[in-house]
Design an enzyme around this catalytic site. Sequence first.
Site, PDB file in Angstrom:
ATOM      1  N   SER A 276       0.838  -1.192   0.000  1.00 44.58           N
ATOM      2  CA  SER A 276       0.000   0.000   0.000  1.00 44.58           C
ATOM      3  C   SER A 276       0.873   1.242   0.000  1.00 44.58           C
ATOM      4  CB  SER A 276      -0.891   0.007   1.236  1.00 44.58           C
ATOM      5  OG  SER A 276      -0.095   0.248   2.377  1.00 44.58           O
ATOM      6  N   LYS A 277       0.204   2.347  -0.305  1.00 48.17           N
ATOM      7  CA  LYS A 277       0.882   3.633  -0.302  1.00 48.17           C
ATOM      8  C   LYS A 277       1.478   3.892   1.089  1.00 48.17           C
ATOM      9  CE  LYS A 277      -1.060   7.808  -0.357  1.00 48.17           C
ATOM     10  NZ  LYS A 277      -2.056   8.826  -0.684  1.00 48.17           N
ATOM     11  N   ARG A 278       0.718   3.485   2.090  1.00 49.91           N
ATOM     12  CA  ARG A 278       1.171   3.701   3.471  1.00 49.91           C
ATOM     13  C   ARG A 278       2.466   2.937   3.780  1.00 49.91           C
ATOM     14  NH1 ARG A 278      -3.751   2.305   5.183  1.00 49.91           N
ATOM     15  NH2 ARG A 278      -4.804   3.781   3.831  1.00 49.91           N
TER      16      ARG A 278
END
Length: 520
Positions: A276-278
């Site tokens: 994920s981007k996170r």
Amino acid sequence: MDKKVRVRFAPSPTGGLHLGGMRTVLYNYLFAKKQGGDFILRIEDTDQSRYVAGAEEYIFNCLKWAGVEPTESSVHGGNYGPYRQSERKELYRKYAEQLVKNGHAYYAFDTPEDLEKMRHDFKTDQNPSPQYDGSVRMKMKNSVSLPADETKKLLSEGARHVIRIKMPEHETVSFTDIIRGDVSFDTSTIDDKVLLKADGMPTYHLAVVVDDHLMKISHAFRGDDHLMKISHAFRGEEWLPSAPVHILLWKYLFGLDEMPQWAHLPLILGPNGKLSKRDGAKYGFPVFSMNWTDAKTNELTEGFKEKGFLPEAFINLLALLGWNDGTEQEIFTKEELIEKFSIERVHSGGAKFDYEKAKWFNHEWIKKSSVDSLQSTVKNILIEKDITGINEDVLRKVIELVKDRCTLLTDFYDQSYFFFKSPEKWDVDAVKPKWNEAKQLFFAEVIRNYELNNDWKAITLENSFKEIAAANQIKPGEVLLPLRIMLVGGKFGPGVFDIAEIIGKEETISRIKKALIAFA
Ligand code: GLU
């Protein structure tokens, strides 16, 4: 009929392009090039509420940087445009109406309040979030539940409505996915998805099927004695649950013979499940191709480009996230990837992204790249860091000398700024404790020797340096570190005599003199 392979990447412009999306692009691109076919980019912007300004341009920039541009798109043109779904709005209603006419879809007049009520009234412990499906259809306000004249009246009054697919009850929808083999779904578990919204805009489900058909992503033709199909559609695994809806739409609208062969690409996994981007922010690695700034939050997500990846390395590492050619080979040029890629060899399991391995690919590619191909990129990196007056000949020599030491392009700064800038500070602590008069005198002699040197080559400089050391009974090891610190400021950099050769006689002597004052 056109017998060319035509594949498409169909992004929704809703934000930055992450690794998974970019890998879908790459596999489409490689497949198309290998088959001598076309690669189409279609912008799927029917959900205007999710539209993000700048996202479309960003996608094109990423593809350009990575060298995987489409042959047809809203930017590149082509015979099957417009390539932006919002500009094709008028086209879709007729297909939705055709589905209603044939009993595969229906008008639904329910208001948002009606839908809310349905979700509330039909909620049970077994069914905590009821859907608009076969079990509630007859209790809602639509052309299946209402008498025909009532529907007619509502339509003639211009009542707000959507068109929904009428999911068949207890039917098994099956297809063979190129990567995951036979897949089946029970239609009873799927809701009556909206196909055409109240504002006349299609939803993704209708638009994707209609456009794959109209843009000839899928086309079948009669060979000598049998039906030939040239049709492939590759997309991320997250679209697998939507596949049965699309398959039914293909069946109802254009016939299953026409449907593309699907390949749902596996997820890219991060340190904890789906990448994920996170994860990027958390673990400090890029997940987007290029820097992306969220216009609403102003949050910047770093890209592979800006992090210092070469596009060649980026597509190489991306290709190998879920594919290999069956050998141990890991470094592939784009041409080799085109030659060797096959969609059948894509693994069905998730592919784990390993940033250390990604950096290894980049390091290998920097080593492999020619000075010519690196020159302007490295120059820009240095200029961005305020290095001025770069001499191109010096730059070329520096690149040749330090490229094997760089993992990221940005490392070129750390590995080479001292060729262009004399040190202002020295790691005096590393020299001082062992500094003495003998060394001071030794360097004075080195200066005298170097001033008379007419053959400014690393090897001559090294030989004279060692001879002077021997004559003064100093071990070369004791004076090499001070020399390095004099020339670059710290305990780093490539071979110290190589540095001296490149910065030249005047600069070398001046750096030694300046440092001697600081060390005294
Ligand atoms: N618009 C979808 C997306 O944003 C494309 C899915 C497909 O390729 O069918 O990923």
